[in-house]
Design a protein around this motif. Structure first.
Motif, PDB file in Angstrom:
ATOM      1  N   THR A   1       1.624   0.746  42.391  1.00 12.07           N
ATOM      2  CA  THR A   1       2.147   1.812  42.977  1.00 12.07           C
ATOM      3  C   THR A   1       2.107   2.009  44.504  1.00 12.07           C
ATOM      4  N   SER A   2       1.052   1.540  45.074  1.00  9.82           N
ATOM      5  CA  SER A   2       0.890   1.476  46.409  1.00  9.82           C
ATOM      6  C   SER A   2       1.951   0.691  47.231  1.00  9.82           C
ATOM      7  N   GLU A   3       1.981  -0.542  46.708  1.00 10.19           N
ATOM      8  CA  GLU A   3       2.883  -1.506  47.219  1.00 10.19           C
ATOM      9  C   GLU A   3       4.192  -1.026  46.892  1.00 10.19           C
ATOM     10  N   LEU A   4       4.589  -0.349  46.015  1.00 12.14           N
ATOM     11  CA  LEU A   4       6.063  -0.064  45.473  1.00 12.14           C
ATOM     12  C   LEU A   4       6.206   1.191  46.556  1.00 12.14           C
ATOM     13  N   VAL A   5       5.631   1.844  46.795  1.00 13.17           N
ATOM     14  CA  VAL A   5       5.682   2.893  47.950  1.00 13.17           C
ATOM     15  C   VAL A   5       6.065   2.269  49.195  1.00 13.17           C
TER      16      VAL A   5
END
Lengths: 367, 503
Positions: free
Chosen positions: A234-238
């Protein structure tokens, strides 16, 4: 009247409880709006949680959400109230005998008319009034949250109609009188800024400019939506989404689209945020063909993937590619004119000289 | 607190943010709420909510707030360190904090030479370059050390004795006003150093002048006095002359306004007919929004209120339902016409077209631009076509010989007339999109496109030549609904037919 919120921190925690991640600035403005009884004008691009704020506030306060969705050429009868002509007509028909009774013993026409005129207000009473959102919000026995959505879509005329309601919490109906709100509603207006709102309207509101959130806050929001994607991913996607927003896109991906993307990846069972999984699903967040081409090019660059030139045409529409190419200095094109004998024998006999594909393609209409 | 708030609002107004008295009262009320004053972030949010009414002034507000409500003590440096401190100020406060970090890093190493207290970023940068090579490359004379043009900043530094470290010696920052108009192809250095409001002590001034070789030993320079006195003596004369020149200018302009009406070209009746026909076709395709007013129309929807009213005479039996339909308003058109030299050949045709539009469309506002934008709607309304064209191209309205600057024009247009754009307006841009390498200001154009109903761009240049030279049209094209190549009447006719077919 007891205060709606105790303090700014109260706003923060209670909004948090219903899953709306607010920052200090937003909470302060909401607190002030509630405390001063002022309407709150939310401005910002689509998908930063303007409507969602109203929904969350209604949930937090346990109030009903009354929503007026504005649109082009909406008139005031769709916003305030309307006389229910059909009902009036029906009642007139049904009560015909009663009316006959009433005027039956009148000595002359004049007194008959007078008698009916005395009962005039029967037909222009609240019984025959069909309320629209604004009147509903004013007359509600319980305090409500009133959301006037996309007020910039409406005409100036409707904006003027809103002024009385926003400033005085009342609506004047010529036939009945003035309806004053028993409980002033908490009013939120949203605007996408497609036109300047009138100064009078702005004057009556507190303002909050919402923008795309910081990485941390967006991550928190996506996390709170329980997308099923792992924390690291999720962090990477954000991060990727935030980088996409920095591109010159026609429509930047909104927060809800980030959530959608996370859900998409989770449903597809992606195990890592890599070039393949992203470029396969990037159409979740890009809503224009041109944006899609740009986002794909960006992803290629980001993950260091060199797309084979042969595959380029089926990724981006050829017309858009040539017309809006980044080769603005036209070096290639100029060089093409330097080819010796480009005006060959064929050119003299009316045929077109052989050109490169790009030149031929750019003759197409660009849009 | 009230006084502080009023001062703050005065600052805001000084920066061009419009704050009404009522908003000021609001701001005071907001700030007076519990738990607001104690917290800087909250005070910021509260004042911003009450005072800022347009998104464009948000950043101004933030800046003014940061300046006005920053209660940091002014750093008091020793006299000797003042010049160096001033130097580091160029890098902003970040430079100063960097200095502190550097200091703490070397704290443990004993006997090491102290890190030179030249903190700013550019000195870090310059270590990647060989100073010798730099001075050889850029400085043509032997005084390379004195006037170091190869410095990584835009200041010119003078240092005595060839001291290379930026902390030694003295620095004088020279703000050189550059020649206007040379910075066309992508301005090289848009930002200059922050101008310092620095007082030199007598001693320092003396040193500076001595070193520059002009000052007498010690004391401030006095030799200018004679010159200044001479200037003051002749000041009345200068003023009189200046006023006379102003008056002359006014008079000639009056004369120009009334006399200089050039008749440029005649338009044949047939051509005009064709033009109007094409324009009329475009006018019907560029439809406006739905009007408020409903019109009785057999193909519309049933209007219960009117039906009820009409059928009262049949005891309310609706024999004939009344149907109404929304009419479409006539489109409002905003025309932005480039009249610069590069499109001169077709600009005349363009303006003919604009003139025709004004008579056909409901509301047309016309703006001509080169590097500034002027509304010429009234010009066309008051003068016959030929005279109006003469005025536009004669340079009476705006400077037609300048280099066109689309970015600035869009920005100015948005600032001045942006509020006239709404869902009913169609924007027609006439021009080739060549702004000579200046910033195309895509954001301003995107905002225009966002606000207007549609943007149609008519360019005289065929699309294959867009790539030659610096043409921003490909960038703008992405935001337009259509881009059409129109340079003469037949092309306009074709375009109008295309438009009519497409809708």
């Amino acid at each position: 009247m007891d205060p709606v919120f105790e303090s700014v921190d109260d706003v923060l925690t209670r909004l948090n409880q219903v899953g709306y991640i607010a920052d200090e600035r937003l909470a302060t403005t909401v607190y002030l709006a509630a405390r001063l009884g002022r309407p709150l004008l939310l401005e910002g691009p689509a998908g930063v949680g303007k409507t969602d704020l109203a929904r969350s506030l209604a949930a937090v306060l346990g109030r009903e959400l009354v929503r007026l969705q504005c649109y082009e050429s909406q008139d005031e009868s769709k916003a305030l109230y309307e006389w229910d002509y059909g009902k009036q007509l029906l009642y007139t028909q049904i009560l015909r005998e009663k009316i006959a009774d009433l005027v039956g013993d009148a000595p002359d026409l004049e007194s008959a008319v007078d008698r009916i005129a005395d009962r005039d207000d029967v037909f222009f009473s609240e019984r025959f009034l069909s309320e629209r959102p604004l009147l509903t919000a004013m007359r509600s026995p319980e305090p409500v949250v009133l959301l006037i959505d996309e007020v910039d879509r409406s005409d100036e005329a409707l904006e003027a109609v809103l002024l009385e309601t926003l400033a005085e919490n009342q609506i004047s109906i010529p036939e009945i009188g003035t309806v004053v709100a028993a409980h002033p509603p908490l009013v939120l207006l949203t605007s996408n800024n497609t036109r300047d709102l009138s100064a009078a309207l702005k004057r009556r509101c507190l303002h909050l400019f919402l923008d795309y959130p910081e990485h941390e806050r967006e991550l928190e929001i996506v996390r709170s939506k329980k997308t099923g994607l792992s924390e690291a991913m999720t962090s990477e996607l954000v991060t990727v989404v935030q980088e996409l927003r920095a591109l010159d896109l026609r429509q930047s991906p909104s927060i809800s689209e980030t959530v959608d993307w996370a859900r998409t990846l989770a449903v597809l069972g992606a195990t890592s945020i890599d070039h393949r999984s992203l470029s396969d699903t990037v159409n979740v967040v890009t809503k224009f063909e041109r944006d899609l081409a740009r986002a794909l090019r960006f992803l290629d660059e980001r993950f260091g993937v060199r797309a084979a030139p042969a595959q380029q045409p089926d990724k981006a529409p050829p017309a858009a590619q040539s017309a809006i190419s980044d080769d603005t200095d036209g070096r290639a094109k100029r060089d093409a004119y330097d080819i010796p004998k480009r005006h060959g024998a064929a050119a003299f006999f009316g045929a077109r000289p052989a050109r490169q594909d790009s030149v031929a393609a750019s003759r197409r209409r660009p849009v | 607190m009230e006084e502080a708030l009023l001062g703050f609002i005065a600052c805001l107004r000084g920066q061009g943010v419009r704050v009404s008295t009522a908003e000021a009262v609001d701001a005071a009320r907001c700030a007076a709420q519990p738990s607001i004053l104690g917290d800087r972030v909250r005070l910021h949010a509260a004042l911003r909510a009450a005072l800022v009414t347009s998104a464009s002034s948000v950043s101004t507000f933030d800046d003014v707030f940061a300046l006005y409500f920053s209660l940091r003590p002014v750093p008091v440096a020793s006299r000797a360190g003042e010049v160096a401190a001033a130097d580091s100020d160029l890098g902003g406060t970040a430079g100063e904090s960097g200095e502190m970090e550097d200091f703490s890093l070397v704290d443990g190493t004993e006997g090491a030479p102290p890190i030179s207290n030249s903190p700013s970023a550019e000195s870090d940068m310059s270590q990647y370059f060989d100073p010798e090579a730099l001075s050889e490359g850029y400085n043509l004379d032997d005084d390379a050390d004195i006037v170091n043009l190869a410095s990584m900043t835009d200041e010119i530094s003078f240092s005595p004795g060839g001291g290379r470290s930026r902390s030694q010696g003295m620095k004088v920052q020279l703000d050189v006003s550059r020649t206007h108009g040379i910075d066309a192809p992508g301005s090289l250095s848009p930002a200059t150093g922050t101008a310092m409001d620095l007082d030199l002590t007598d001693d320092e001034e003396g040193r500076l002048l001595r070193w520059l070789g002009t000052g007498p030993s010690g004391g401030a320079p006095r030799e200018d006095d004679a010159m200044i006195r001479g200037l003051l003596d002749r000041l009345p004369e200068y003023l009189v002359e200046h006023l006379r020149r102003l008056a002359d200018l006014r008079r000639t302009r009056d004369v120009v306004d009334h006399a200089r009406i050039a008749v440029l070209d005649e338009v044949s009746v047939l051509e005009r007919q064709k033009l109007e026909e094409s324009l009329r076709r475009i006018a019907t395709t560029l439809k406006g929004g739905l009007a408020q007013r409903r019109k009785v129309d057999p193909r519309g929807r049933v209007d219960p209120a009117r039906t009820a009213r009409r059928s009262l005479r049949y005891d309310g039996v609706p024999f004939r339902p009344v149907t109404v339909a929304r009419v479409r308003e006539r489109s409002r058109v905003v025309v932005l016409a480039d009249v610069s030299l590069s499109v001169r050949a077709t600009a005349r045709f363009t303006l003919h077209m604009v003139h025709g539009m004004q008579s056909i469309f409901g509301h047309v506002r016309t703006y001509a631009f080169v590097d500034t934008v002027r509304e010429i709607t009234q010009l066309f309304a008051h003068h016959p076509l030929e005279h109006a064209l003469g005025l536009v191209f004669g340079g009476d309205v705006l400077d037609t010989d300048a280099n066109s600057d689309y970015g600035r024009v869009f920005e100015d247009f948005l600032a001045d007339s942006g509020s006239s754009l709404d869902r009913r307006t169609s924007v027609v841009v006439l021009g080739d999109g060549r702004s000579n390498g200046k910033d195309p200001r895509m954001d301003a154009f995107a905002e225009i496109a966002h606000r207007a109903r549609r943007v149609v761009w008519l360019t005289p240049e065929p699309s294959y030549s867009w790539g030659l030279g610096t043409c921003d049209l490909p960038k703008y094209a992405g935001l337009c609904e259509r881009v059409e190549v129109v340079r003469d009447l037949s092309a306009l006719e074709r375009t109008s037919l295309d438009l009519a077919l497409a809708t």
